[in-house]
Design a protein around this motif. Structure first.
Motif, PDB file in Angstrom:
ATOM      1  N   UNK A  36       0.968  -1.229   0.083  1.00 64.26           N
ATOM      2  CA  UNK A  36      -0.064  -0.106  -0.141  1.00 64.26           C
ATOM      3  C   UNK A  36       0.906   1.327   0.038  1.00 64.26           C
ATOM      4  N   UNK A  37       0.841   1.880  -1.026  1.00 60.87           N
ATOM      5  CA  UNK A  37       1.710   3.160  -1.120  1.00 60.87           C
ATOM      6  C   UNK A  37       0.924   4.419  -0.345  1.00 60.87           C
ATOM      7  N   UNK A  38       1.831   5.479  -0.027  1.00 57.18           N
ATOM      8  CA  UNK A  38       1.341   6.533   0.890  1.00 57.18           C
ATOM      9  C   UNK A  38       0.896   7.499  -0.383  1.00 57.18           C
ATOM     10  N   UNK A  39      -0.536   7.532  -0.786  1.00 50.54           N
ATOM     11  CA  UNK A  39      -0.737   8.273  -1.564  1.00 50.54           C
ATOM     12  C   UNK A  39      -0.957   9.588  -1.152  1.00 50.54           C
ATOM     13  N   UNK A  40      -1.398   9.709  -0.124  1.00 52.73           N
ATOM     14  CA  UNK A  40      -1.958  10.951   0.440  1.00 52.73           C
ATOM     15  C   UNK A  40      -0.655  11.886   0.483  1.00 52.73           C
ATOM     16  N   UNK A  41       0.544  11.259   1.188  1.00 53.80           N
ATOM     17  CA  UNK A  41       1.866  12.040   1.136  1.00 53.80           C
ATOM     18  C   UNK A  41       2.306  12.433  -0.179  1.00 53.80           C
ATOM     19  N   UNK A  42       2.332  11.474  -0.927  1.00 52.27           N
ATOM     20  CA  UNK A  42       2.716  11.812  -2.620  1.00 52.27           C
ATOM     21  C   UNK A  42       2.004  12.970  -2.960  1.00 52.27           C
ATOM     22  N   UNK A  43       0.477  12.898  -2.986  1.00 55.32           N
ATOM     23  CA  UNK A  43      -0.307  13.880  -3.507  1.00 55.32           C
ATOM     24  C   UNK A  43       0.076  15.362  -2.841  1.00 55.32           C
ATOM     25  N   UNK A  44       0.119  15.350  -1.685  1.00 51.64           N
ATOM     26  CA  UNK A  44       0.520  16.511  -1.188  1.00 51.64           C
ATOM     27  C   UNK A  44       1.797  17.205  -1.403  1.00 51.64           C
ATOM     28  N   UNK A  45       2.743  16.359  -1.643  1.00 55.22           N
ATOM     29  CA  UNK A  45       4.076  16.907  -2.257  1.00 55.22           C
ATOM     30  C   UNK A  45       4.023  17.160  -3.865  1.00 55.22           C
ATOM     31  N   UNK A  46       2.896  16.450  -4.418  1.00 54.01           N
ATOM     32  CA  UNK A  46       2.950  16.821  -6.120  1.00 54.01           C
ATOM     33  C   UNK A  46       2.232  18.296  -6.035  1.00 54.01           C
ATOM     34  N   UNK A  47       1.222  18.479  -5.185  1.00 54.14           N
ATOM     35  CA  UNK A  47       0.767  19.602  -5.247  1.00 54.14           C
ATOM     36  C   UNK A  47       1.448  20.961  -5.079  1.00 54.14           C
ATOM     37  N   UNK A  48       2.521  20.613  -3.755  1.00 52.17           N
ATOM     38  CA  UNK A  48       3.363  21.858  -3.523  1.00 52.17           C
ATOM     39  C   UNK A  48       4.243  22.116  -4.981  1.00 52.17           C
ATOM     40  N   UNK A  49       4.464  21.072  -5.740  1.00 48.93           N
ATOM     41  CA  UNK A  49       5.194  21.409  -6.940  1.00 48.93           C
ATOM     42  C   UNK A  49       4.621  21.566  -8.159  1.00 48.93           C
ATOM     43  N   UNK A  50       3.157  21.646  -8.146  1.00 48.72           N
ATOM     44  CA  UNK A  50       2.495  21.751  -9.442  1.00 48.72           C
ATOM     45  C   UNK A  50       2.281  20.847 -10.176  1.00 48.72           C
ATOM     46  N   UNK A  51       2.410  19.586  -9.614  1.00 48.42           N
ATOM     47  CA  UNK A  51       2.404  18.131 -10.771  1.00 48.42           C
ATOM     48  C   UNK A  51       1.124  17.484 -10.417  1.00 48.42           C
ATOM     49  N   UNK A  52       0.505  17.271 -11.463  1.00 50.75           N
ATOM     50  CA  UNK A  52      -0.718  16.362 -11.369  1.00 50.75           C
ATOM     51  C   UNK A  52      -0.245  15.040 -11.042  1.00 50.75           C
ATOM     52  N   UNK A  53      -1.031  14.221 -10.253  1.00 47.27           N
ATOM     53  CA  UNK A  53      -0.893  12.886  -9.865  1.00 47.27           C
ATOM     54  C   UNK A  53      -1.917  11.860 -10.189  1.00 47.27           C
ATOM     55  N   UNK A  54      -1.598  10.948 -10.842  1.00 49.22           N
ATOM     56  CA  UNK A  54      -2.494   9.789 -11.265  1.00 49.22           C
ATOM     57  C   UNK A  54      -2.325   8.711 -10.559  1.00 49.22           C
ATOM     58  N   UNK A  55      -3.218   8.162  -9.724  1.00 45.09           N
ATOM     59  CA  UNK A  55      -3.426   6.823  -8.958  1.00 45.09           C
ATOM     60  C   UNK A  55      -4.162   5.914  -9.544  1.00 45.09           C
ATOM     61  N   UNK A  56      -3.566   4.598  -9.741  1.00 49.01           N
ATOM     62  CA  UNK A  56      -4.016   3.424 -10.271  1.00 49.01           C
ATOM     63  C   UNK A  56      -4.590   2.817  -9.221  1.00 49.01           C
ATOM     64  N   UNK A  57      -5.947   2.779  -8.992  1.00 50.80           N
ATOM     65  CA  UNK A  57      -6.587   2.270  -7.718  1.00 50.80           C
ATOM     66  C   UNK A  57      -7.405   0.636  -8.189  1.00 50.80           C
ATOM     67  N   UNK A  58      -6.809   0.191  -9.019  1.00 47.06           N
ATOM     68  CA  UNK A  58      -7.564  -1.087  -9.363  1.00 47.06           C
ATOM     69  C   UNK A  58      -7.266  -2.213  -8.241  1.00 47.06           C
ATOM     70  N   UNK A  59      -5.974  -2.238  -7.477  1.00 49.83           N
ATOM     71  CA  UNK A  59      -6.007  -3.276  -6.433  1.00 49.83           C
ATOM     72  C   UNK A  59      -6.444  -2.768  -5.122  1.00 49.83           C
ATOM     73  N   UNK A  60      -6.732  -1.237  -4.879  1.00 45.50           N
ATOM     74  CA  UNK A  60      -7.101  -0.889  -3.813  1.00 45.50           C
ATOM     75  C   UNK A  60      -8.629  -0.922  -3.327  1.00 45.50           C
ATOM     76  N   UNK A  61      -9.307  -0.719  -4.485  1.00 48.23           N
ATOM     77  CA  UNK A  61     -10.739  -0.528  -4.554  1.00 48.23           C
ATOM     78  C   UNK A  61     -11.597  -1.822  -3.824  1.00 48.23           C
ATOM     79  N   UNK A  62     -11.005  -3.156  -4.152  1.00 51.56           N
ATOM     80  CA  UNK A  62     -11.933  -4.157  -3.436  1.00 51.56           C
ATOM     81  C   UNK A  62     -11.317  -4.550  -1.976  1.00 51.56           C
ATOM     82  N   UNK A  63     -10.649  -3.738  -1.575  1.00 52.95           N
ATOM     83  CA  UNK A  63      -9.912  -3.828  -0.063  1.00 52.95           C
ATOM     84  C   UNK A  63     -10.451  -3.115   1.048  1.00 52.95           C
TER      85      UNK A  63
END
Length: 414
Positions: A188-215
């Motif tokens: 499980x990757x720390x998506x919130x932390x990565x998204x927060x840091x991407x936002x600081x840098x003005x970089x859009x973030x895509x997350x593949x949620x295929x394996x998260x949604x079932x669990x």
């Protein structure tokens, strides 16, 4: 993990299993033990019946006819969008594009968001643990634009080296990508932390949620990403269903990826005016019955509850991991501190495909191969692994049967 972890007592797994018709069948004269859930999940009777009822009673095309069947089909199809939007806590139903799955969703972002923005010297950042669906589309648009694709490293435990990922978010990166949960490692990757840091840098973030949604419950607002890709058939729904959630401002700026019927306001040979999102991205007749089934799948998840699902699956993961560690010569790939119930492994001296074939003869369904993750296999220096992936309808007794069969297979191959 500890095999003595107490079993949840409030989770009636036998009642759950009774809702899944296929789990009652036999394979090669043996009771089926289905441990390939990361590949596709089994479907509860309510999902099967929802699809059946749609074709029996409501079948018509959507958004095209004013007759009764057309209105009914449109209502249930758009109702599925509403239900999925609520399920992931989207701010608006119009942020949700219904697709055939994560692969189409990621390609939509690649060609409609990334490609128009990429210039020579730009980069897209992904990771070593990604599924090919979160690598190949970026390579295709990079080749067309002169951009490059960079991959952030992982460690031997199968955890993303987050500080390295953040270091690689340099000014030339125009889009960052990461899987929420690895389909091979369960990490499980720390998506919130990565998204927060991407936002600081003005970089859009895509997350593949295929394996998260079932669990686990997914809240796209809380995660803070820009795009979230979903596959329906891994979360109890029919094949050919999925979605892309995206922030409204991105959808407004993105040109259509496919062209045809349904996604237009007006067509003239002098030019076409497109519909507003999400329909701008939904050309052609969709998988209407499939999304009726996906709505029923969401209902089923909500009836069981993710708190109960998570507790049961984590207990199964701990039990299965400890049982596998008892087998001599067995190596597990992916031992992250936080992971979902996916275990990839090899037994010294045995080929993954041979083991999977022999396990099948014992009624055990597991996945063998590279799992659409060649770069990850290269990282570990192996051509393939065996993967057992669990769901909340699996049991400890099935894990015991799996271990017995695996020991038989090991003896045959040694």
């Amino acid at each position: 993990m500890n095999a003595q972890t107490s079993t949840p007592t409030v989770f009636d797994v036998q009642r759950i299993r009774a809702d899944f018709p296929l789990l009652a069948r036999s394979v090669h004269g043996k009771p089926l033990v289905y441990l390939d859930n990361a590949n596709t999940s089994q479907k509860p009777a309510s999902v099967i019946e929802a699809v059946n009822t749609h074709y029996r009673e409501h079948n018509a095309n959507v958004s095209r006819a004013v007759h009764q069947l057309g209105e009914e089909a449109t209502a249930v199809y758009e109702g599925s969008r509403d239900k999925l939007a609520r399920f992931i806590n989207a701010t608006s139903r119009n942020e949700l594009i219904l697709t055939s799955g994560t692969t189409q969703a990621i390609n939509l972002v690649a060609y409609s968001y990334a490609l128009p923005r990429l210039q020579p010297g730009d980069a897209i950042l992904t990771t070593v643990m990604e599924h090919h669906a979160n690598i190949v589309p970026w390579q295709l648009v990079a080749a067309r634009s002169g951009a490059t694709v960079k991959a952030a490293p992982i460690d031997e435990r199968g955890e993303l080296i987050v500080e390295k990922y953040l270091e690689m978010l340099t000014p030339e990166v125009k889009l960052a990508c990461v899987t929420h949960v690895s389909n091979v490692l369960g990490t499980v990757n720390p998506v919130r932390e990565i998204a927060r840091e991407c936002k600081k840098r003005g970089i859009a973030l895509l997350v593949d949620g295929s394996q998260a949604m079932p669990h686990r419950p997914v809240d796209v607002q809380a995660l803070g990403c820009d795009f979230y890709a979903i596959t329906g058939h891994k979360m109890l729904g029919p094949t050919g269903t999925g979605a892309l959630w995206a922030k409204r401002e991105h959808l407004e700026a993105m040109p259509p990826f496919f062209g045809g019927g349904e996604m237009i306001r007006e067509v003239r040979f002098s030019g076409t005016t497109f519909a507003a999102p999400p329909h701008k991205f939904e050309a052609g007749t969709p998988n209407i019955a499939g999304f009726v089934g996906l709505a029923a799948a969401i209902d089923y998840y909500e009836s069981v509850g993710f708190e109960a699902i998570h507790a049961w699956e984590q207990n199964l993961l701990a039990y299965a991991t400890d049982r596998l560690r008892e087998i001599p010569g067995l190596r597990i790939f992916g031992e992250a501190k936080e992971k979902e119930p996916v275990i990839s492994f090899l037994i010294e001296g045995a080929q993954a495909t041979d083991m999977a074939t022999l396990l099948d003869l014992q009624g055990i369904a597991v996945r063998s191969g590279h799992h659409c993750a060649h770069p990850l296999m290269q990282f570990y220096g192996v051509p393939a692994t065996l993967r057992a992936s669990l769901a909340f309808y699996n049991t400890r007794e099935e894990i015991d049967a799996f271990i017995v069969a695996l020991l038989k297979v090991r003896k045959l191959l040694m």
